[in-house]
Motif scaffolding. Structure first.
Motif, PDB file in Angstrom:
ATOM      1  N   ALA A   1       0.834  -1.204   0.000  1.00 19.25           N
ATOM      2  CA  ALA A   1       0.000   0.000   0.000  1.00 19.25           C
ATOM      3  C   ALA A   1       0.869   1.254   0.000  1.00 19.25           C
ATOM      4  N   ILE A   2       0.415   2.263  -0.735  1.00 26.23           N
ATOM      5  CA  ILE A   2       1.104   3.556  -0.790  1.00 26.23           C
ATOM      6  C   ILE A   2       0.100   4.656  -0.484  1.00 26.23           C
ATOM      7  N   ASP A   3       0.601   5.849  -0.225  1.00 21.40           N
ATOM      8  CA  ASP A   3      -0.290   6.990  -0.027  1.00 21.40           C
ATOM      9  C   ASP A   3      -0.930   7.331  -1.368  1.00 21.40           C
ATOM     10  N   ARG A   4      -2.235   7.157  -1.459  1.00 23.96           N
ATOM     11  CA  ARG A   4      -2.934   7.376  -2.728  1.00 23.96           C
ATOM     12  C   ARG A   4      -4.347   7.875  -2.462  1.00 23.96           C
ATOM     13  N   PRO A   5      -4.724   9.015  -3.042  1.00 23.09           N
ATOM     14  CA  PRO A   5      -6.089   9.516  -2.852  1.00 23.09           C
ATOM     15  C   PRO A   5      -7.087   8.689  -3.650  1.00 23.09           C
ATOM     16  N   GLY A   6      -8.291   8.559  -3.120  1.00 23.43           N
ATOM     17  CA  GLY A   6      -9.351   7.866  -3.842  1.00 23.43           C
ATOM     18  C   GLY A   6     -10.077   8.810  -4.786  1.00 23.43           C
ATOM     19  N   LEU A   7     -11.065   8.294  -5.494  1.00 21.51           N
ATOM     20  CA  LEU A   7     -11.792   9.098  -6.479  1.00 21.51           C
ATOM     21  C   LEU A   7     -12.503  10.284  -5.839  1.00 21.51           C
ATOM     22  N   LEU A   8     -13.155  10.034  -4.715  1.00 22.81           N
ATOM     23  CA  LEU A   8     -13.884  11.120  -4.060  1.00 22.81           C
ATOM     24  C   LEU A   8     -12.934  12.217  -3.605  1.00 22.81           C
ATOM     25  N   GLU A   9     -11.790  11.819  -3.076  1.00 26.10           N
ATOM     26  CA  GLU A   9     -10.819  12.816  -2.624  1.00 26.10           C
ATOM     27  C   GLU A   9     -10.259  13.598  -3.811  1.00 26.10           C
ATOM     28  N   ARG A  10      -9.999  12.899  -4.912  1.00 20.41           N
ATOM     29  CA  ARG A  10      -9.461  13.582  -6.089  1.00 20.41           C
ATOM     30  C   ARG A  10     -10.480  14.532  -6.711  1.00 20.41           C
ATOM     31  N   ALA A  11     -11.754  14.224  -6.534  1.00 17.64           N
ATOM     32  CA  ALA A  11     -12.805  15.082  -7.084  1.00 17.64           C
ATOM     33  C   ALA A  11     -13.170  16.220  -6.140  1.00 17.64           C
ATOM     34  N   ASN A  12     -12.536  16.267  -4.979  1.00 16.43           N
ATOM     35  CA  ASN A  12     -12.863  17.295  -3.987  1.00 16.43           C
ATOM     36  C   ASN A  12     -12.731  18.696  -4.592  1.00 16.43           C
ATOM     37  N   GLY A  13     -13.769  19.511  -4.394  1.00 12.31           N
ATOM     38  CA  GLY A  13     -13.779  20.858  -4.946  1.00 12.31           C
ATOM     39  C   GLY A  13     -14.275  20.925  -6.373  1.00 12.31           C
ATOM     40  N   SER A  14     -14.707  19.762  -6.916  1.00 14.21           N
ATOM     41  CA  SER A  14     -15.180  19.748  -8.303  1.00 14.21           C
ATOM     42  C   SER A  14     -16.376  18.796  -8.435  1.00 14.21           C
ATOM     43  N   THR A  15     -16.467  18.110  -9.554  1.00 13.69           N
ATOM     44  CA  THR A  15     -17.621  17.260  -9.842  1.00 13.69           C
ATOM     45  C   THR A  15     -17.184  15.832 -10.151  1.00 13.69           C
ATOM     46  N   LEU A  16     -17.924  14.857  -9.634  1.00 12.94           N
ATOM     47  CA  LEU A  16     -17.657  13.444  -9.887  1.00 12.94           C
ATOM     48  C   LEU A  16     -18.847  12.852 -10.645  1.00 12.94           C
ATOM     49  N   PHE A  17     -18.558  12.196 -11.778  1.00 18.53           N
ATOM     50  CA  PHE A  17     -19.615  11.567 -12.572  1.00 18.53           C
ATOM     51  C   PHE A  17     -19.606  10.064 -12.335  1.00 18.53           C
ATOM     52  N   LEU A  18     -20.724   9.528 -11.862  1.00 13.91           N
ATOM     53  CA  LEU A  18     -20.884   8.096 -11.623  1.00 13.91           C
ATOM     54  C   LEU A  18     -21.750   7.517 -12.734  1.00 13.91           C
ATOM     55  N   ASP A  19     -21.113   6.872 -13.705  1.00 15.62           N
ATOM     56  CA  ASP A  19     -21.832   6.319 -14.850  1.00 15.62           C
ATOM     57  C   ASP A  19     -22.439   4.974 -14.483  1.00 15.62           C
ATOM     58  N   GLU A  20     -23.696   4.761 -14.918  1.00 16.58           N
ATOM     59  CA  GLU A  20     -24.405   3.504 -14.656  1.00 16.58           C
ATOM     60  C   GLU A  20     -24.380   3.138 -13.176  1.00 16.58           C
ATOM     61  N   LEU A  21     -25.016   3.969 -12.400  1.00 18.44           N
ATOM     62  CA  LEU A  21     -25.056   3.786 -10.951  1.00 18.44           C
ATOM     63  C   LEU A  21     -25.652   2.443 -10.541  1.00 18.44           C
ATOM     64  N   LEU A  22     -26.544   1.890 -11.384  1.00 18.95           N
ATOM     65  CA  LEU A  22     -27.201   0.631 -11.038  1.00 18.95           C
ATOM     66  C   LEU A  22     -26.229  -0.549 -11.037  1.00 18.95           C
ATOM     67  N   SER A  23     -25.044  -0.357 -11.591  1.00 16.40           N
ATOM     68  CA  SER A  23     -24.029  -1.411 -11.559  1.00 16.40           C
ATOM     69  C   SER A  23     -23.338  -1.468 -10.204  1.00 16.40           C
ATOM     70  N   MET A  24     -23.566  -0.476  -9.384  1.00 19.14           N
ATOM     71  CA  MET A  24     -22.953  -0.442  -8.048  1.00 19.14           C
ATOM     72  C   MET A  24     -23.767  -1.318  -7.095  1.00 19.14           C
ATOM     73  N   PRO A  25     -23.145  -2.294  -6.440  1.00 18.44           N
ATOM     74  CA  PRO A  25     -23.879  -3.155  -5.512  1.00 18.44           C
ATOM     75  C   PRO A  25     -24.569  -2.342  -4.418  1.00 18.44           C
ATOM     76  N   ILE A  26     -25.686  -2.855  -3.946  1.00 15.54           N
ATOM     77  CA  ILE A  26     -26.441  -2.179  -2.894  1.00 15.54           C
ATOM     78  C   ILE A  26     -25.568  -1.907  -1.673  1.00 15.54           C
ATOM     79  N   THR A  27     -24.695  -2.861  -1.346  1.00 14.93           N
ATOM     80  CA  THR A  27     -23.820  -2.681  -0.174  1.00 14.93           C
ATOM     81  C   THR A  27     -22.881  -1.492  -0.349  1.00 14.93           C
ATOM     82  N   LEU A  28     -22.429  -1.266  -1.562  1.00 16.20           N
ATOM     83  CA  LEU A  28     -21.545  -0.135  -1.827  1.00 16.20           C
ATOM     84  C   LEU A  28     -22.341   1.166  -1.873  1.00 16.20           C
ATOM     85  N   GLN A  29     -23.607   1.082  -2.299  1.00 14.33           N
ATOM     86  CA  GLN A  29     -24.461   2.268  -2.306  1.00 14.33           C
ATOM     87  C   GLN A  29     -24.643   2.812  -0.888  1.00 14.33           C
ATOM     88  N   VAL A  30     -24.646   1.914   0.099  1.00 17.72           N
ATOM     89  CA  VAL A  30     -24.757   2.335   1.498  1.00 17.72           C
ATOM     90  C   VAL A  30     -23.572   3.218   1.869  1.00 17.72           C
TER      91      VAL A  30
END
Length: 215
Positions: free
Chosen positions: A10-39
């Motif tokens: 493991a290395i120090d690495r920002p995730g998608l949400l952190e990288r999108a901080n201060g801007s906009t994040l596009f989640l394409d085909e949200l229905l492909s995301m498992p219900i557990t991850l939607q939580v």
């Protein structure tokens, strides 16, 4: 995101949400995301905080979320593909985008857009499609919407060589696009009830109809 030492390698690495901080994040085909991850996504949206794996430090978030789904929200929730609470958190602004077969006036603009983009990517010099190809496009039902249009054009442009115009002979024999499109030209009747794709936020996606929401 991760912090160094959270697990082997493991290395120090920002995730998608952190990288999108201060801007906009596009989640394409949200229905492909498992219900557990939607939580987990719902929790992030509610608390406006995220924590890297292996870290105890929470990072404040200021982001806008745009998402897309390929069914109406009601259908998605009834099919247990979309959490009700997540929809009400995301579905602030809904934009429905009709399928390509219902907006054929856009076809020539989309064709030119993809020609320009694919020319840059493939090093080709295609300027147009022949009238016969455009006639075929206009009579086709486009079950795959804009992605299918891009796919067919890309296949033809890999064969076109130095020609400046795509003709019927440039479609892949393996795909047999000409017969396929002719056979399916009337596969979707104009009276058929339209499917709906929803995008939470303010942009298009590629399904039949889409809402969008601004978080």
């Amino acid at each position: 995101g991760t912090v160094k030492g959270a697990f082997t390698g493991a290395i120090d690495r920002p995730g998608l949400l952190e990288r999108a901080n201060g801007s906009t994040l596009f989640l394409d085909e949200l229905l492909s995301m498992p219900i557990t991850l939607q939580v987990k996504l719902l929790r992030v949206l509610q608390e406006k905080k995220v924590c890297r794996l292996g870290s105890e430090k929470e990072i404040e978030l200021d982001i806008k979320i745009i998402s897309s789904i390929s069914k109406t929200p009601r259908e998605a929730m009834n099919d247990n593909l979309l959490r009700v609470d997540l929809f009400y958190r995301l579905g602030v602004v809904l934009i429905r985008i009709p399928p390509l077969r219902q907006r054929l006036d856009d076809l020539s603009l989309l064709v030119q857009h993809f020609l320009d983009r694919l020319n840059d990517a493939l090093g080709t010099y295609v300027q147009s499609v022949s009238p016969e190809v455009m006639e075929l496009f206009v009579g086709y039902a486009w079950p795959g919407n804009i992605r299918e249009l891009e796919h067919l054009l890309e296949g033809a442009m890999n064969i076109v060589g130095h020609s400046e115009q795509i003709k019927l002979t440039h479609f892949s024999a393996a795909l047999d696009a000409r017969n396929y499109m002719r056979d399916n030209a009337s596969s979707v009747s104009k009276s058929e009830p339209e499917a709906v794709t929803h995008r939470p936020a303010t942009v298009e996606t590629s399904g039949d109809a889409l809402p969008a929401n601004l978080q």
